[in-house]
Design an enzyme around this catalytic site. Structure first.
Site, short mmCIF file in Angstrom:
data_model
loop_
_atom_site.label_atom_id
_atom_site.label_comp_id
_atom_site.label_asym_id
_atom_site.label_seq_id
_atom_site.Cartn_x
_atom_site.Cartn_y
_atom_site.Cartn_z
NE ARG A 172 61.30 52.34 62.43
CZ ARG A 172 61.87 53.12 61.40
NH1 ARG A 172 61.01 53.12 60.18
NH2 ARG A 172 62.95 53.89 61.57
CG ASP A 230 66.99 55.44 59.00
OD1 ASP A 230 67.36 55.59 57.71
OD2 ASP A 230 65.99 55.75 59.60
#
Length: 541
Positions: free
Chosen positions: A175, A458
């Site tokens: 990612r 996150d």
């Protein structure tokens, strides 16, 4: 200052690297990699800036009272039943459990040994864009693919791959950063480059061929997109990269995270733009909530979400979003991947039992709704998720043939924020301050995945927390449990109360000052900052 161990880069014309160089960096910052970065920048940067400007136009239109809707100009794409995405790529046929995490050396080894079918190697929300992470991430991934990776902790504990047989290890899917983030350490013609394109270029040049040699390929998760033309931009970037490396067009595959509210209205168009490189869509639930708040932040009333922890995937708007995602993917032959199980197992068995039951229920819902796989944030959760999907899938690698033609989702259903059960409370306000400041304190040191209150958090955590507070302040929201109105003064007072009680604050082992300042800077500001990671990045060397 350099010495005999500092590598010397072979720089293409017009390219400058300002980040510090360590031994081995030249293997990732190769001339081929930097030539690819330069080509991507020169061909795509103007369009990237245009797409970012277009995002602001959407928010302005919503603020003026215009609601999001499915695009009339792309109706033909949605109604044309003849097109499908590319066939499932090697290593991406069975995706029933996907492990996520940053690309530091220890995490890379643990993820590869986790037993998951796929590892989302995260250079985005579970990472920070510190220069060392930008370069060492693809270096670690290359070593993992080659089977040469190892790590010894400061305490002397050794980590190594359980096997070097790539067919028995998770498929790596990287990612990269979103379109909104720059890379300030790599300049082309004097301009900053796109962080996401730098991440993609460094990984492609270092790992594409080793991945192909291992019988897989270079695969990506694409974050934070808000429009199908942003997907077209990624598709063009993949074409440029494949031509640069001399590998067949269509070798790259990408799964797009539907984690913004505008993207939820363009799922089919996003698949269409990437169809020769598409591997499916993912329900990025936490950033999706952040985007709901951000997009409708000035509208108040019916568009104010309750406390973050009160918003579950069974809320009407979330059910509409996930059902539409499965329907869209399977209609076009693509995988539908479910959301994150963020729980971290602890030594408290009572806490574990309750959390495992909650995770099992969440994964059961996803599997029964038609998802082909789902995410976990800790190796200890792989078995639970695997067991649930095994029970539904059996020997089948996926359930793409389950087309969910019963699903018919309207724009009103996607926008049904007021149908979300729950209230805005002081407890929720305190939780937002607590978790966001704890997370940012660690983020600023270079780590983007942080265990807080038995959950792996996150960047989406801090984004939801500060954006909720901003919306509550600017819409004069009243707390259900105390009757107080959320104001800047209340938020500052609670922050002053909460921060000294956070782990490590009393003994001074953690300095929460910069994190608190950054959090308040964006949470109580007059103007809304699109991403708090943008100003935070500027504080990094």
């Amino acid at each position: 200052m350099t010495d005999a161990t500092t590598p010397v880069l072979d720089l293409p014309e017009g390219v400058e690297v300002t980040g510090a160089l360590r031994p081995g960096y030249e293997e990732i910052l190769s001339r081929s990699a930097l030539e690819l970065v330069a080509a991507l920048h020169r061909q795509l940067e103007t369009r990237r800036q245009e797409r970012l400007a277009a995002r602001a136009e959407v928010v302005a239109a919503v603020a003026d009272g215009q609601d999001l809707d499915f695009l009339p100009e792309t109706r033909q794409i949605r109604e044309d039943d003849s097109w499908r995405v590319a066939e499932h790529a090697p290593g991406l046929v069975d995706r029933r459990v996907e492990m996520t995490g940053p690309t530091d050396r220890k995490m890379t080894i643990n993820a590869m040994n986790s037993g998951a079918r796929v590892w989302l190697a995260d250079q985005e929300d579970a990472n920070t864009p510190m220069w060392e992470n930008v370069v060492e991430g693809p270096l670690n991934l290359r070593d993992a693919v080659l089977g040469t990776i190892s790590f010894t902790s400061p305490e002397g504990k050794e980590y190594a791959l359980a096997t070097t047989d790539q067919s028995r290890l998770p498929t790596i899917v990287v990612r990269p950063r979103g379109w909104h983030l720059d890379e300030k350490h790599v300049l082309v013609d004097g301009q900053r480059t796109s962080g996401g394109l730098v991440d993609m270029a460094l990984y492609m040049t270092a790992c594409a061929q080793p991945q192909l040699d291992a019988g897989k390929g270079p695969y990506f998760y694409l974050p934070k997109m808000e429009h199908h033309l942003e997907a077209r931009l990624w598709n063009d970037a993949f074409v440029i990269a494949q031509e640069h490396l001399g590998i067949p067009r269509g070798t790259v595959r990408a799964t797009c995270l539907i984690e913004t509210l505008p993207a939820a209205f363009q799922m089919e168009e996003i698949l269409y733009e990437l169809r020769e490189h598409s591997a499916g869509l993912n329900a990025g639930r936490w950033d999706y909530l952040f985007s709901v708040i951000k997009t409708y932040r000035t509208r108040g009333g019916d568009y104010v979400l309750p406390d973050r922890n009160a918003v579950t995937m069974t809320a009407p708007m979330m059910r509409a979003y996930t059902d539409l995602l499965v329907r869209t993917c399977h209609k076009r032959g693509a995988h539908a991947i479910g959301g994150m199980a963020a729980f971290i197992p602890s030594k408290d068995e009572e806490v574990n039992a309750a959390a495992y039951a909650k995770v099992r229920g969440d994964k059961q819902r996803e599997a029964e709704d038609g998802f082909d796989g789902s995410w976990v944030a800790h190796p200890g959760m792989v078995g639970t998720c695997m067991e649930v999907f095994d029970a539904v899938l059996g020997d089948q690698p996926h359930q793409v043939d389950r087309t969910r033609e019963d699903v018919q989702v309207t724009a009103d259903q996607l926008l049904d924020v007021k149908g979300t059960p729950g209230e805005v409370t002081e407890e929720g306000l305190r939780a937002n301050i607590d978790v966001a400041v704890q997370y940012l304190a660690v983020w600023l040191t270079g780590r983007g995945a942080v265990g807080i209150h038995n959950l792996m958090e996150d960047a989406a955590t801090a984004e939801i927390s500060r954006s909720q507070i901003w919306q509550w302040i600017h819409n004069d929201v009243t707390l259900a449990d105390t009757g107080e109105t959320v104001t800047r003064e209340l938020v500052r007072r609670l922050a002053d109360e909460i921060v000294p009680t956070l782990p490590g604050a009393a003994d001074g082992s953690v300095d929460y000052g910069p994190a608190k300042d950054l959090f308040l800077q964006v949470a109580v500001a007059d103007e809304f900052a699109d991403f708090l990671t943008v100003p935070a990045y500027e504080t990094m060397p």
